[in-house]
Design an enzyme around this catalytic site. Structure first.
Site, PDB file in Angstrom:
ATOM      1  N   ASP A  19      11.014  33.951  64.842  1.00  0.00           N
ATOM      2  CA  ASP A  19      10.518  33.679  66.199  1.00  0.00           C
ATOM      3  C   ASP A  19      11.604  34.042  67.204  1.00  0.00           C
ATOM      4  O   ASP A  19      11.921  33.282  68.110  1.00  0.00           O
ATOM      5  CB  ASP A  19      10.117  32.210  66.337  1.00  0.00           C
TER       6      ASP A  19
ATOM      7  N   GLU B 182      24.981  20.381  66.259  1.00  0.00           N
ATOM      8  CA  GLU B 182      26.028  20.469  67.278  1.00  0.00           C
ATOM      9  C   GLU B 182      25.413  20.925  68.589  1.00  0.00           C
ATOM     10  O   GLU B 182      24.468  21.732  68.617  1.00  0.00           O
ATOM     11  CB  GLU B 182      27.135  21.431  66.846  1.00  0.00           C
ATOM     12  N   TRP B 183      25.904  20.388  69.685  1.00  0.00           N
ATOM     13  CA  TRP B 183      25.431  20.791  71.008  1.00  0.00           C
ATOM     14  C   TRP B 183      26.193  22.034  71.449  1.00  0.00           C
ATOM     15  O   TRP B 183      27.418  22.086  71.378  1.00  0.00           O
ATOM     16  CB  TRP B 183      25.632  19.677  72.023  1.00  0.00           C
ATOM     17  N   LEU B 184      25.460  23.046  71.896  1.00  0.00           N
ATOM     18  CA  LEU B 184      26.066  24.288  72.355  1.00  0.00           C
ATOM     19  C   LEU B 184      25.762  24.460  73.839  1.00  0.00           C
ATOM     20  O   LEU B 184      24.603  24.414  74.251  1.00  0.00           O
ATOM     21  CB  LEU B 184      25.503  25.474  71.569  1.00  0.00           C
TER      22      LEU B 184
END
Length: 267
Positions: free
Chosen positions: A178, A79-81
């Site tokens: 990370d 999903e694009w956030l």
């Protein structure tokens, strides 16, 4: 089948546009818009399947991460956030809460079922039951052949002292692996963790990494909760490995960072 054809087959809509986005060292990152208006974060690379499994493990542990929408071969669709900057106190608190929740997911041994990488630097993750042994054999020692001789000698001194510097058994938390500030994506009052390099280890590893290039505000620490006694002395030890990775990836510009941490460790 091309990545475009695969996306159109999986999501049942034509790709209207794709824009290259600055991403990590392992994968190409695209912002892909479908004709339906749906927007995807699309990664292409050899480790996207491992990343998908890491994100799913983090989500199962209660962390806020992008939803894995599709993983096939060398293609990963998330999903694009939309990111909000600068992050406010509420968003930092959300990160602290989510990180504590993820760290409460534990393992008796240290490591991860799959190896991984930071760009050209391999990350060895084979499980070990002893934490100082893991930090020595899977993190610090693999760096030695690629380091300048002066740094390598000093790191060897630290490795020899690890049984005295680290507890033999720690919490075995699920780590992001990370978690510098660039891998915390703030959207409104929410905080998501992206680009993981997961394994099980000491929860302080993520905290030390988060402090390597900045300092989280008080709202983060209040939400994360109590810290272990003696943590301050271990911070440079846990920051040493990412500093050495930066030396290997980017060269002499990070020599001073690694040397400064070794100074703090008395090596």
């Amino acid at each position: 089948m091309s990545w475009r054809d695969e996306i159109e087959s999986v999501f049942g809509a034509p790709v209207a546009g794709a824009t290259q986005v600055q991403g990590g060292d392992l994968s190409d990152l695209l912002r892909v818009t479908l004709q339906t208006g749906r927007v995807l974060a699309v990664k292409r690379g050899p480790y996207v399947g491992t990343e998908a499994r890491m994100l799913r493990a983090m989500a199962l542990a209660g962390a806020a991460v992008p939803d894995v929408l599709h993983n096939g071969g060398r293609l990963l669709c998330l999903e694009w956030l939309d990111e909000t900057a600068p992050a406010g106190a509420e968003a930092w608190a959300a990160l602290g809460t989510g990180l504590r929740r993820m760290h409460n997911s534990r393992s008796a041994d240290y490591g991860w079922p799959e190896d991984y990488a930071f760009g050209a630097v391999a990350i060895e993750n084979a499980m070990l039951p002893d934490w100082p042994g893991f930090w020595a054999e899977r993190r610090l020692a693999p760096c030695l052949p690629a380091l300048p001789a002066d740094l390598a000698r000093r790191v060897e001194t630290v490795i020899a002292r690890l049984p005295d510097l680290l507890p033999a058994q720690v919490d075995g938390a699920l780590l992001h692996g990370d978690l510098w500030t660039g891998n915390a994506l703030f959207s409104g009052e929410d905080a998501y963790m992206i680009d993981p390099a997961c394994y099980h280890g000491h929860s302080e590893v993520d905290l030390a990494m988060l402090e390597l290039f900045g300092q989280p505000p008080d709202s983060f620490w209040r939400a994360y909760g109590p810290l272990e006694q003696g943590r301050d002395a271990r911070v440079p030890l846990y920051q040493l490995w990412p500093a050495l990775v930066h030396v290997r990836l980017f060269g002499a510009g990070y020599h001073g960072m690694a040397a400064g941490l070794l100074d703090r460790l008395g090596a």
